[in-house]
Design a protein around this motif. Sequence first.
Motif, mmCIF file in Angstrom:
data_model
loop_
_atom_site.group_PDB
_atom_site.id
_atom_site.type_symbol
_atom_site.label_atom_id
_atom_site.label_comp_id
_atom_site.label_asym_id
_atom_site.label_seq_id
_atom_site.Cartn_x
_atom_site.Cartn_y
_atom_site.Cartn_z
ATOM 1 N N ASP A 58 0.809 -1.215 0.000
ATOM 2 C CA ASP A 58 0.000 0.000 0.000
ATOM 3 C C ASP A 58 0.849 1.276 0.000
ATOM 4 N N VAL B 298 2.179 3.018 -4.589
ATOM 5 C CA VAL B 298 1.674 4.139 -5.401
ATOM 6 C C VAL B 298 2.074 5.496 -4.813
ATOM 7 N N SER C 59 -1.941 -6.738 -6.699
ATOM 8 C CA SER C 59 -2.878 -5.622 -6.497
ATOM 9 C C SER C 59 -2.145 -4.295 -6.543
ATOM 10 N N GLN D 206 -2.759 -1.110 -9.172
ATOM 11 C CA GLN D 206 -2.938 0.280 -8.753
ATOM 12 C C GLN D 206 -1.860 1.182 -9.364
#
Length: 201
Positions: free
Chosen positions: A37, A40, A64, A68
């Motif tokens: 997470d 990005v 994932s 993103q």
Amino acid sequence: MIRVLIADGLRLTREALSAVLASEPGVLVVAQVARGDDVVPSALRTGPNVALLDAKLPGLDGISAAAQLKAALPACRVIIVTAPDRTGVLRTALMTGVEGFVSKGASVRELADTVRTAARGERVLDPQIVADALRAPDNPLSERDITILRLAAQGHTPQEIAGTLHLSPGTVRNNLAAIKRKTGARNRIEAIRTAVAHGWI
């Protein structure tokens, strides 16, 4: 200059990859992150043109995170790094549009060549990973199943998943029941384990 972001949950691995790539002419490591997470936000700050992402990142898995990143920074080339026994993630990774896929068993030279090839916009796939992936069973899960199961794997309840995906809790429970049937699992945890082991999520 090839600007590289490295994402790996293990500090030693991150630092080793960084040292190896930084010693390559024309390569600059601009960021290292420990969590999926963080990929990005770090990429938006540092502007890499190649991202090297471990498939099993904490916080948000590498696939994932790649999806993103491709949405936020389409010009950034993404290479997924995976353990030799996790080749099932190849199909899922390719669906996100990644440019490279390399085994953690790759040599330093293979890794550097992969980064350079991906930076030129070419796709790089480890031949052994491709061969193993072709022998792996097909993913029985739909796109919605995959999204729901990924959220469940992150610890979200059916109610939270419903809120996130703008679905009713009953629809999510029905999807989870269908996922258990499709994976041959007795419960949600077993379905997650099966899907992760086959690289379906």
